[in-house]
Design an enzyme around this catalytic site. Structure first.
Site, PDB file in Angstrom:
ATOM      1  N   CYS A 116     -42.693 -16.224 -38.465  1.00 38.26           N
ATOM      2  CA  CYS A 116     -41.949 -16.743 -39.431  1.00 38.26           C
ATOM      3  C   CYS A 116     -42.692 -17.594 -40.507  1.00 38.26           C
ATOM      4  CB  CYS A 116     -41.399 -17.915 -38.457  1.00 38.26           C
ATOM      5  SG  CYS A 116     -40.333 -17.505 -37.277  1.00 38.26           S
ATOM      6  N   HIS A 256     -39.071 -23.972 -42.545  1.00 39.83           N
ATOM      7  CA  HIS A 256     -38.587 -22.654 -41.893  1.00 39.83           C
ATOM      8  C   HIS A 256     -37.442 -23.292 -41.052  1.00 39.83           C
ATOM      9  CE1 HIS A 256     -38.456 -19.333 -39.585  1.00 39.83           C
ATOM     10  NE2 HIS A 256     -38.775 -19.809 -38.283  1.00 39.83           N
ATOM     11  N   ASN A 286     -31.984 -18.167 -37.885  1.00 37.32           N
ATOM     12  CA  ASN A 286     -33.267 -17.952 -37.936  1.00 37.32           C
ATOM     13  C   ASN A 286     -33.744 -16.636 -38.424  1.00 37.32           C
ATOM     14  OD1 ASN A 286     -36.184 -17.562 -37.932  1.00 37.32           O
ATOM     15  ND2 ASN A 286     -36.965 -18.417 -35.867  1.00 37.32           N
TER      16      ASN A 286
HETATM   17  C1  LIG Z   1     -34.807 -22.437 -27.588  1.00 40.02           C
HETATM   18  C2  LIG Z   1     -34.273 -23.695 -27.528  1.00 40.02           C
HETATM   19  C3  LIG Z   1     -32.982 -23.706 -28.292  1.00 40.02           C
HETATM   20  C4  LIG Z   1     -33.828 -24.071 -25.891  1.00 40.02           C
HETATM   21  O1  LIG Z   1     -33.316 -25.486 -26.049  1.00 40.02           O
HETATM   22  P1  LIG Z   1     -34.178 -26.630 -24.880  1.00 40.02           P
HETATM   23  O2  LIG Z   1     -33.717 -27.611 -25.332  1.00 40.02           O
HETATM   24  O3  LIG Z   1     -35.426 -26.450 -25.104  1.00 40.02           O
HETATM   25  O4  LIG Z   1     -33.314 -26.153 -23.646  1.00 40.02           O
HETATM   26  P2  LIG Z   1     -34.294 -25.563 -22.202  1.00 40.02           P
HETATM   27  O5  LIG Z   1     -34.959 -24.305 -22.651  1.00 40.02           O
HETATM   28  O6  LIG Z   1     -34.928 -26.845 -21.816  1.00 40.02           O
HETATM   29  O7  LIG Z   1     -32.881 -25.162 -21.603  1.00 40.02           O
HETATM   30  C5  LIG Z   1     -32.019 -26.271 -20.943  1.00 40.02           C
HETATM   31  C6  LIG Z   1     -30.737 -25.923 -20.340  1.00 40.02           C
HETATM   32  O8  LIG Z   1     -30.214 -24.898 -20.897  1.00 40.02           O
HETATM   33  C7  LIG Z   1     -29.821 -23.739 -20.412  1.00 40.02           C
HETATM   34  N1  LIG Z   1     -29.548 -22.973 -21.768  1.00 40.02           N
HETATM   35  C8  LIG Z   1     -30.520 -22.140 -22.483  1.00 40.02           C
HETATM   36  N2  LIG Z   1     -29.849 -21.580 -23.276  1.00 40.02           N
HETATM   37  C9  LIG Z   1     -28.632 -21.583 -23.197  1.00 40.02           C
HETATM   38  C10 LIG Z   1     -27.550 -21.137 -24.021  1.00 40.02           C
HETATM   39  N3  LIG Z   1     -27.614 -20.493 -25.152  1.00 40.02           N
HETATM   40  N4  LIG Z   1     -26.191 -21.717 -23.669  1.00 40.02           N
HETATM   41  C11 LIG Z   1     -26.224 -22.625 -22.680  1.00 40.02           C
HETATM   42  N5  LIG Z   1     -27.279 -23.176 -21.901  1.00 40.02           N
HETATM   43  C12 LIG Z   1     -28.620 -22.433 -22.214  1.00 40.02           C
HETATM   44  C13 LIG Z   1     -31.116 -23.417 -19.811  1.00 40.02           C
HETATM   45  O9  LIG Z   1     -30.819 -22.394 -18.865  1.00 40.02           O
HETATM   46  C14 LIG Z   1     -31.338 -24.710 -19.256  1.00 40.02           C
HETATM   47  O10 LIG Z   1     -30.619 -24.997 -17.954  1.00 40.02           O
HETATM   48  P3  LIG Z   1     -31.102 -25.392 -16.672  1.00 40.02           P
HETATM   49  O11 LIG Z   1     -31.362 -26.969 -17.010  1.00 40.02           O
HETATM   50  O12 LIG Z   1     -30.030 -25.322 -15.894  1.00 40.02           O
HETATM   51  O13 LIG Z   1     -32.437 -24.582 -16.379  1.00 40.02           O
HETATM   52  C15 LIG Z   1     -35.499 -24.745 -28.051  1.00 40.02           C
HETATM   53  O14 LIG Z   1     -36.551 -24.821 -27.105  1.00 40.02           O
HETATM   54  C16 LIG Z   1     -35.957 -24.087 -29.349  1.00 40.02           C
HETATM   55  O15 LIG Z   1     -35.369 -23.894 -30.372  1.00 40.02           O
HETATM   56  N6  LIG Z   1     -37.134 -23.826 -29.214  1.00 40.02           N
HETATM   57  C17 LIG Z   1     -37.923 -23.392 -30.621  1.00 40.02           C
HETATM   58  C18 LIG Z   1     -37.544 -21.819 -30.690  1.00 40.02           C
HETATM   59  C19 LIG Z   1     -37.926 -21.380 -32.054  1.00 40.02           C
HETATM   60  O16 LIG Z   1     -37.819 -22.147 -33.073  1.00 40.02           O
HETATM   61  N7  LIG Z   1     -38.729 -20.243 -32.124  1.00 40.02           N
HETATM   62  C20 LIG Z   1     -38.898 -19.626 -33.384  1.00 40.02           C
HETATM   63  C21 LIG Z   1     -40.235 -19.455 -33.793  1.00 40.02           C
HETATM   64  S1  LIG Z   1     -40.574 -20.957 -34.754  1.00 40.02           S
END
Ligand SMILES: CC(C)(COP(=O)(O)OP(=O)(O)OC[C@H]1O[C@@H](n2cnc3c(N)ncnc32)[C@H](O)[C@@H]1OP(=O)(O)O)[C@@H](O)C(=O)NCCC(=O)NCCS
Length: 336
Positions: A116, A256, A286
């Site tokens: 990224c 980003h 993204n």
């Molecule tokens: C990936 C991301 C969106 C997940 O969001 P989050 O708030 O951290 O969510 P969590 O991983 O804690 O998951 C919370 C719950 O939602 C669920 N969940 C995950 N993806 C889901 C989806 N697409 N739809 C519904 N539920 C989902 C999980 O299973 C979890 O359930 P549980 O509590 O029963 O275990 C977030 O962490 C993120 O954006 N991270 C950075 C990613 C990024 O930018 N990467 C690129 C490089 S810079």
């Protein structure tokens, strides 16, 4: 002798026409529009579906638009650098394919692999070639076909990514505008949190790696989230301080586009208002190396000569970058 500064003198972009929205995604995995909008802030993303087309195709489209808009003879371009982690094939590099397809008959080029942060690392490379006086016309591309490495059975990653490409032209600045300052960094110990496990020299492609679905993006979302916010805010703050800029001096923060909550948290920490932030994540997702130049492409008509922009990124590696640009031109007729 006066220092040569690199100026951005044009922007081109391309996103494929096919849209994958949250409703269609919720028919593929157990998710919903509501969850994705609340946790990520992406409504839809573009997917390159045409057979036989890949990252270099999108990069070429962006470069051709850039050449047309800036009235640049392809043969006059000296160098093209492309940030990407999804080159059409491990080698040759996407940049070499783009040079060929866009008719850059006198240019050489190579790819920069910084996920990224790919566009900002590539911009840093291009900028230095201009500043050194070696080259007069440099094209910097950010292009990624993330749909080729996204597991559409994994709901924790598949809503995040999309496909796209955009490019800028760098030329020696005629005045005090241009790329003023930059901060770049890496921390390879972060690789365990965000990577594509197989397909490289450590774990070459095999039946086993394919069966285990190891050719897709793997990430620990929450860890990446925390690093992204603190790093992008810290380096943006640092670059502003050392150039005596306050948030009032900034026309746009260009972050980003990984997650709307990351963008908002970064802006909050920097005390920058939302209307000072370039945001288009809701329509493209993204696109990895393409997010920052796609923002410049979308917002180009709102930029005026002398506007101060802070570009900032965080990505796999870990990699990060911040760039301070004084914009070099007013909107031109023929802009999108
Ligand atoms: C990936 C991301 C969106 C997940 O969001 P989050 O708030 O951290 O969510 P969590 O991983 O804690 O998951 C919370 C719950 O939602 C669920 N969940 C995950 N993806 C889901 C989806 N697409 N739809 C519904 N539920 C989902 C999980 O299973 C979890 O359930 P549980 O509590 O029963 O275990 C977030 O962490 C993120 O954006 N991270 C950075 C990613 C990024 O930018 N990467 C690129 C490089 S810079």
């Amino acid at each position: 002798m006066k220092k040569i500064r690199a100026a951005v003198s044009g922007v081109g972009g391309f996103v494929p026409p096919d849209v994958l929205d949250n409703f269609e995604l919720s028919r593929m995995v157990d998710t919903s529009d509501e969850w994705i909008m609340q946790r990520i802030g992406i409504k839809e993303r573009r997917i390159l579906k045409e057979k036989g087309k890949a990252t270099s195709y999108m990069g070429t489209k962006a470069v051709k638009e850039l050449l047309k808009k800036t009235n640049t003879d392809p043969a006059s371009v000296d160098f093209l650098v492309c940030g990407t982690v999804t080159s059409d094939m491990p080698f040759p590099a996407a940049s070499q394919l783009i040079c060929d397809k866009a008719g850059l008959s006198n240019a050489f080029g190579y790819d920069v692999n910084a996920a990224c942060s790919g566009f900002l690392f590539a911009l840093e490379t291009g900028r230095r070639f201009i500043e050194s006086g070696a080259y007069k016309k440099v094209i910097v591309v950010g292009a990624d076909m993330m749909s080729s490495i996204t597991n559409y059975e994994d709901r924790t990653t598949c809503p995040l990514f999309g496909d796209g490409a955009a490019a800028v032209l760098l030329e020696p600045s005629a005045d005090d505008t241009g790329i003023i300052d930059s901060i770049m960094g890496v921390d390879g110990s972060g690789s365990k949190h965000l990577h594509m496990y197989a397909g490289g020299s450590l774990h070459p492609t095999s039946h086993e790696t394919v069966d285990k679905k190891q050719h897709f993006v793997f990430q620990e979302g929450q860890t990446v989230f925390k690093f992204a916010v603190s790093k992008m805010a810290d380096i943006s703050d640092e670059i502003m301080k050392r150039n005596n800029l306050t948030h009032n001096d900034i026309k746009y923060l260009v972050p980003h586009q990984a997650n709307m909550r990351i963008i908002e948290a970064t802006a909050r920490r920097m005390e920058i208002n939302r209307d000072q932030v370039m945001i288009n994540i809701e329509k493209y997702g993204n696109t990895t190396a393409a997010t920052i130049p796609l923002c410049l492409w979308d917002f180009e008509s709102q930029l005026k000569k002398g506007d101060n922009l802070i570009l900032t990124s965080f990505g796999a590696g870990f990699t990060w970058g911040a760039v301070y640009i004084k914009w070099s031109y007013n909107p031109k007729s023929g802009n999108r």
